[in-house]
Design a protein around this motif. Sequence first.
Motif, PDB file in Angstrom:
ATOM      1  N   THR A  32       0.830  -1.204   0.000  1.00  0.00           N
ATOM      2  CA  THR A  32       0.000   0.000   0.000  1.00  0.00           C
ATOM      3  C   THR A  32       0.863   1.252   0.000  1.00  0.00           C
ATOM      4  OG1 THR A  32      -1.852  -1.086   1.131  1.00  0.00           O
ATOM      5  CG2 THR A  32      -1.727   1.313   1.293  1.00  0.00           C
ATOM      6  N   VAL A  33       1.863   1.298   0.870  1.00  0.00           N
ATOM      7  CA  VAL A  33       2.750   2.466   0.936  1.00  0.00           C
ATOM      8  C   VAL A  33       3.504   2.639  -0.376  1.00  0.00           C
ATOM      9  CG1 VAL A  33       4.747   3.458   2.107  1.00  0.00           C
ATOM     10  CG2 VAL A  33       2.967   2.323   3.444  1.00  0.00           C
ATOM     11  N   TRP A  34       3.966   1.520  -0.935  1.00  0.00           N
ATOM     12  CA  TRP A  34       4.715   1.582  -2.204  1.00  0.00           C
ATOM     13  C   TRP A  34       3.823   2.075  -3.351  1.00  0.00           C
ATOM     14  CZ3 TRP A  34       4.093  -3.087  -5.595  1.00  0.00           C
ATOM     15  CH2 TRP A  34       4.631  -2.867  -6.868  1.00  0.00           C
ATOM     16  N   ILE A  35       2.646   1.474  -3.515  1.00  0.00           N
ATOM     17  CA  ILE A  35       1.767   1.816  -4.640  1.00  0.00           C
ATOM     18  C   ILE A  35       1.187   3.212  -4.474  1.00  0.00           C
ATOM     19  CG2 ILE A  35      -0.355   1.163  -5.846  1.00  0.00           C
ATOM     20  CD1 ILE A  35       0.262  -1.751  -5.076  1.00  0.00           C
ATOM     21  N   TRP A  36       0.822   3.575  -3.240  1.00  0.00           N
ATOM     22  CA  TRP A  36       0.238   4.894  -3.001  1.00  0.00           C
ATOM     23  C   TRP A  36       1.216   6.014  -3.367  1.00  0.00           C
ATOM     24  CZ3 TRP A  36      -4.660   6.298  -1.439  1.00  0.00           C
ATOM     25  CH2 TRP A  36      -4.834   7.636  -1.091  1.00  0.00           C
TER      26      TRP A  36
END
Length: 276
Positions: A204-208
């Motif tokens: 989530t942190v990476w894609i966001w």
Amino acid sequence: MKEKKQFKIKNLPIILLSLMLALLYLSPFYIIILNAFKTKKELFQSTLALPLAWNFDNFVEAFDRLDYLKALRNSLFVVITSVIVIILFTSMAAWMLERTKSKASSFIFYLFISSMLIPFQAVMLPLVRVMGKLNLLNMGGIVFMYLGFGTSLSVFLYHGFLKGIPKELDEAAMIDGCNKFQTFWKIIFPLLKPISVTVAILNTVWIWNDFLLPSLVINKPDTQTIPLRTFFFFGEYTKQWHLALAGLILAIIPVIIFYAVAQKHIIKSITAGSIK
């Protein structure tokens, strides 16, 4: 009492070092938050000084110019869909690779691991060319690409976690009449909750926060994610840092909320596992 004082004195350098590292780590957040409330003139005069007046107009203007609600909807769609797909496919793949002891399964597993060494920049142009020929330069295509790039790390994490789950559970489920599909979803997958939350947080942190891949794939303004819309404040001849910093704060608020909620689930899962 003397022992306690000696213990505190011995730990004093470690405490001071920890405080210095904490201040160093938090300093970018301090600068971002502080300057998000300043006018453009104040920001260029001094980036470290407190604002003369806490100006919330920056957030209102950034919210409007970002078209924040539409960008938030696009980001949520890409992140939620990608993370769900990654969790479903990689957990199943890792389970089969860990339970199947053969040279082929070992080769496939190490192939996943080795793919983590390939930088995205080395494949981005051929990837975009191929996806363009398949008419997948859209939000559906970017979810498919995130599955490919997120698979290696997620399989690695699931594979390591599955080693701690006894194979006897699989055998007991088979004896009770479950097929492989039922064994995984009813017995194994619920036990993967702690590592699934970890995989969800990392992806989530990476894609966001990802900017490069969406900038190559998503070309329509109506489908742009928050990082792409935030770049709107950086023009060729001027950079609106006061609005950009306010937009960055608006962009990280959903991630902070998600992380806080997910952290609670990790603690609950670990506590429940220790009791069992």
